[in-house]
Design an enzyme around this catalytic site. Structure first.
Site, PDB file in Angstrom:
ATOM      1  N   GLY A   1       4.389   8.185   3.102  1.00  0.00           N
ATOM      2  CA  GLY A   1       5.343   6.491   2.864  1.00  0.00           C
ATOM      3  C   GLY A   1       4.928   5.425   1.730  1.00  0.00           C
ATOM      4  O   GLY A   1       3.384   5.795   1.677  1.00  0.00           O
TER       5      GLY A   1
ATOM      6  N   GLY B   1       0.705  -1.480  -0.011  1.00  0.00           N
ATOM      7  CA  GLY B   1      -0.029   0.525  -0.101  1.00  0.00           C
ATOM      8  C   GLY B   1       1.011   1.264   0.030  1.00  0.00           C
ATOM      9  O   GLY B   1       2.099   0.966   0.147  1.00  0.00           O
TER      10      GLY B   1
ATOM     11  N   ARG C   1       0.477   8.944   1.809  1.00  0.00           N
ATOM     12  CA  ARG C   1       1.616  10.613   1.622  1.00  0.00           C
ATOM     13  C   ARG C   1       2.249  10.144   2.094  1.00  0.00           C
ATOM     14  O   ARG C   1       2.709  11.186   1.484  1.00  0.00           O
ATOM     15  CB  ARG C   1      -0.051  11.573   2.456  1.00  0.00           C
ATOM     16  CG  ARG C   1      -1.390  11.953   1.504  1.00  0.00           C
ATOM     17  CD  ARG C   1      -1.501  13.093   2.344  1.00  0.00           C
ATOM     18  NE  ARG C   1      -2.262  12.041   3.478  1.00  0.00           N
ATOM     19  CZ  ARG C   1      -3.165  12.494   4.039  1.00  0.00           C
ATOM     20  NH1 ARG C   1      -2.474  13.692   5.226  1.00  0.00           N
ATOM     21  NH2 ARG C   1      -3.400  11.577   5.584  1.00  0.00           N
TER      22      ARG C   1
ATOM     23  N   ASN D   1      -6.273  10.255  12.080  1.00  0.00           N
ATOM     24  CA  ASN D   1      -6.255   9.864  10.570  1.00  0.00           C
ATOM     25  C   ASN D   1      -7.230   8.135  10.167  1.00  0.00           C
ATOM     26  O   ASN D   1      -6.814   7.801   9.516  1.00  0.00           O
ATOM     27  CB  ASN D   1      -4.800   9.357   9.954  1.00  0.00           C
ATOM     28  CG  ASN D   1      -4.761   9.523   8.320  1.00  0.00           C
ATOM     29  OD1 ASN D   1      -5.823   9.996   7.669  1.00  0.00           O
ATOM     30  ND2 ASN D   1      -3.993   8.480   8.538  1.00  0.00           N
TER      31      ASN D   1
HETATM   32  N1  LIG Z   1       1.041  -3.948   8.090  1.00  0.00           N
HETATM   33  C1  LIG Z   1       0.528  -4.367   6.865  1.00  0.00           C
HETATM   34  N2  LIG Z   1      -0.481  -4.747   6.329  1.00  0.00           N
HETATM   35  C2  LIG Z   1      -0.760  -5.435   5.446  1.00  0.00           C
HETATM   36  N3  LIG Z   1      -0.590  -3.916   4.725  1.00  0.00           N
HETATM   37  C3  LIG Z   1      -0.467  -2.834   4.969  1.00  0.00           C
HETATM   38  C4  LIG Z   1      -0.257  -3.146   6.459  1.00  0.00           C
HETATM   39  N4  LIG Z   1       0.632  -1.144   6.906  1.00  0.00           N
HETATM   40  C5  LIG Z   1      -0.617  -1.121   6.583  1.00  0.00           C
HETATM   41  N5  LIG Z   1      -0.655  -1.447   4.994  1.00  0.00           N
HETATM   42  C6  LIG Z   1      -1.352  -1.130   3.390  1.00  0.00           C
HETATM   43  O1  LIG Z   1      -0.592  -0.252   3.141  1.00  0.00           O
HETATM   44  C7  LIG Z   1      -1.586   1.259   2.659  1.00  0.00           C
HETATM   45  C8  LIG Z   1      -0.652   2.459   3.595  1.00  0.00           C
HETATM   46  O2  LIG Z   1      -0.530   2.214   4.593  1.00  0.00           O
HETATM   47  P1  LIG Z   1      -0.411   3.832   5.690  1.00  0.00           P
HETATM   48  O3  LIG Z   1      -1.782   3.933   5.354  1.00  0.00           O
HETATM   49  O4  LIG Z   1       0.644   3.083   7.561  1.00  0.00           O
HETATM   50  O5  LIG Z   1       0.474   4.713   5.047  1.00  0.00           O
HETATM   51  P2  LIG Z   1       0.372   6.456   5.226  1.00  0.00           P
HETATM   52  O6  LIG Z   1       1.387   6.417   4.296  1.00  0.00           O
HETATM   53  O7  LIG Z   1       0.964   7.033   6.494  1.00  0.00           O
HETATM   54  O8  LIG Z   1      -0.363   6.654   4.457  1.00  0.00           O
HETATM   55  P3  LIG Z   1      -1.800   8.057   4.605  1.00  0.00           P
HETATM   56  O9  LIG Z   1      -1.811   8.653   3.819  1.00  0.00           O
HETATM   57  O10 LIG Z   1      -3.232   7.814   5.118  1.00  0.00           O
HETATM   58  O11 LIG Z   1      -0.610   8.474   5.712  1.00  0.00           O
HETATM   59  C9  LIG Z   1      -2.818   1.266   4.115  1.00  0.00           C
HETATM   60  O12 LIG Z   1      -3.949   1.348   3.304  1.00  0.00           O
HETATM   61  C10 LIG Z   1      -2.802  -0.765   3.847  1.00  0.00           C
HETATM   62  O13 LIG Z   1      -3.188  -1.053   3.008  1.00  0.00           O
END
Ligand SMILES: Nc1ncnc2c1ncn2[C@@H]1O[C@H](COP(=O)(O)OP(=O)(O)OP(=O)(O)O)[C@@H](O)[C@H]1O
Length: 484
Positions: free
Chosen positions: A169, A164, A167, A282
């Site tokens: 990472g 995934g 924004r 969030n």
């Molecule tokens: N431990 C995990 N196992 C499987 N998929 C995951 C895991 N952690 C995150 N993901 C996938 O990766 C995506 C992005 O992760 P995350 O939300 O932590 O990133 P972010 O950059 O903080 O996103 P945001 O834009 O929501 O702040 C999640 O929506 C999920 O689908």
């Protein structure tokens, strides 16, 4: 025992780790003696395991993370402690280390200590950014006093597909070479990511890990040897996020029984965070991970990148999304906001609607959006007609929406109120057959998918054939009448 102490006793764990988190800078909750800390992790906690609704995970990895944090804190303030040594030599504790363990990273080709900035200030999103480099360890304000280690990723992990992206990472599936266990690595690209933001997210993730409905984060902050990214390691969720699970239902929603299960888990996690004076900020379906899409029995909240303490002031840097409360939708970029639990409660109301209906109630909680305006008019009794999309919900469910999706933050329920309501009350007016035996579309064989769509199609076909038959009969009668 204070209120927070009671929460931790519900988790059958004491909360020494709080003494080193942002969340508890004003409260000195360090256990009285180092011996107490040691006993606690050796399994002599006074509260029986499993007590209370927020039972602590039995996963021993948390013992390790918290134990290390506590002991690192003690050790680094007062030198190498007897209990740190005790931990290293205590066979029970050593045995309890999970296989996917950070110590293996010590074998990486290059391991370099990096300074970690203080991250205890909460005066704004950028407040921590420019803090000067300090000694190798943080004084206060961080769960871990560990440094960021530079490692060669390929030495320790086989990195596979991207799971995934967000924004801040991206998350990749990887295999720990030594144990062959699958894990998820969350990467924060450099130089875009400020070190302080990375350290803060890691700290909150580790601190919240003991809750059974919060993703496990393994100990250790890392940086790739080529300086391209910071990263930390989490348990891998092999199924889907709630977003994918709901999208796979073709806008039918996951059904009342499943929605209740998901919500019991999410609300338990939120109650825990809110009791610790932390706001997620969030919450969205993408950040709720479903480990078993068939029965929704294991659900965990993730992504603590925007998590802050209640009453902290932050600069608003967001783009508006479906989950934002009206007060956020009215905010302009760089405006200073005070962090409040009520924004999480609003997001929970939206997620609940989304789970039940398979779509969002509105695009934006602004009166410029017709769907939201209609809801607000009904709430304010300016229009007696309940918007059509809320019609299937029971009286109690409507009360829940009134108390969560209400424009005044002060009028909103708490996560606990929501949990009680959802646990006891029926959500839909009539139980649909699908709610009880609902099987998500994506877990069915292709041939059985979209049963509801098929039945709608067959109803339409019946209607067409009946109409055609009737028309044929009428035309026959017209012809025979004309012939007569
Ligand atoms: N431990 C995990 N196992 C499987 N998929 C995951 C895991 N952690 C995150 N993901 C996938 O990766 C995506 C992005 O992760 P995350 O939300 O932590 O990133 P972010 O950059 O903080 O996103 P945001 O834009 O929501 O702040 C999640 O929506 C999920 O689908």
């Amino acid at each position: 025992m204070d209120r927070l102490g009671r929460v931790w006793s519900k988790l059958s764990i004491r909360r020494p780790v709080l003494a080193t988190t942002e969340a508890a800078l004003d409260v000195d909750e360090t256990p009285d003696t180092k011996n107490e800390v040691f006993q606690m992790f050796a399994g002599t906690s006074s509260t029986p395991a499993g007590a209370g609704p927020q039972r602590r995970k039995s996963d021993v990895s948390h013992k390790r993370v918290v134990l290390d944090n506590v002991q690192n804190g003690n050790r680094r303030k007062s030198g190498e402690s007897a209990h740190h040594k005790a931990r290293l030599t205590d066979p029970d504790i050593i045995r309890s280390f999970p296989v996917v363990d950070v110590p293996s990273l010590e074998h990486a080709a290059t391991v370099t200590d990096m300074n970690v900035p203080e991250c205890s200030k909460e005066s704004g999103e950028d407040a921590v950014v420019n803090s000067p480099r300090r000694s190798s360890f943080v004084d206060r304000g961080s769960v871990t006093m560990d440094s960021i280690k530079k490692i060669n990723l390929e030495d320790v992990y086989t990195v596979n597909k991207q799971l995934g992206t967000g924004r801040f990472g991206y998350v990749k599936l990887a295999e720990h070479k030594q144990s062959m266990k699958k894990i998820a690595i969350k990467f924060f690209p450099r130089p875009q990511t400020k070190q302080a933001d990375f350290v803060r997210e890691y700290n909150y993730s580790v601190f919240l890990s003991p809750h059974q409905n919060i993703i496990d984060t393994f100990e250790g902050m890392f940086q790739s040897v080529n300086d391209s990214a910071f990263f930390f390691v989490q348990e891998f969720c092999p199924r889907a996020s709630l977003r994918e699970a709901v999208e796979a239902t073709n806008q039918n929603g996951i059904g009342e029984a499943n929605a209740k299960k998901v919500f019991a888990a999410v609300l338990s996690a939120m109650e825990f965070m809110h009791d610790e004076n932390l706001v997620h900020r969030n919450l969205k379906a993408e950040n709720i991970l479903i480990f078993d899409t068939h029965d929704f029995s294991k659900v965990k909240v993730t992504d603590f990148g925007l998590t802050r303490k209640v009453d902290a002031t932050v600069k608003y840097l967001e783009y508006v999304n479906n989950y934002h409360a009206p007060e956020l939708c009215e905010t302009v970029v760089n405006e200073v906001l005070t962090v409040n639990r009520s924004t999480d409660v609003w997001a929970l109301g939206i997620i609940f609607f989304y789970c039940m209906k398979g779509r969002f109630p509105w695009q934006k909680a602004s009166i410029m959006c017709k769907a939201y305006w209609e809801w607000e008019q009904w709430l304010k009794r300016k229009n007696p007609t309940l918007p059509k999309k809320f019609l299937p919900f029971s009286e109690k469910a409507l009360k829940l929406f009134k108390k969560t999706l209400t424009p005044r933050p002060k009028d909103r329920w708490t996560a606990k109120d929501m949990r009680k309501c959802i646990a006891k009350e029926k959500i839909l007016k009539n139980i649909k057959k699908n709610d009880i035996y609902y099987v998500p579309e994506f877990s069915k064989p292709q041939s059985e998918r979209n049963v509801e769509g098929n039945s709608k199609r067959s109803t339409l076909q019946q209607w067409i054939s009946t109409t055609l038959t009737a028309m044929a009969e009428i035309s026959e009668q017209v012809v025979s009448a004309r012939d007569d």
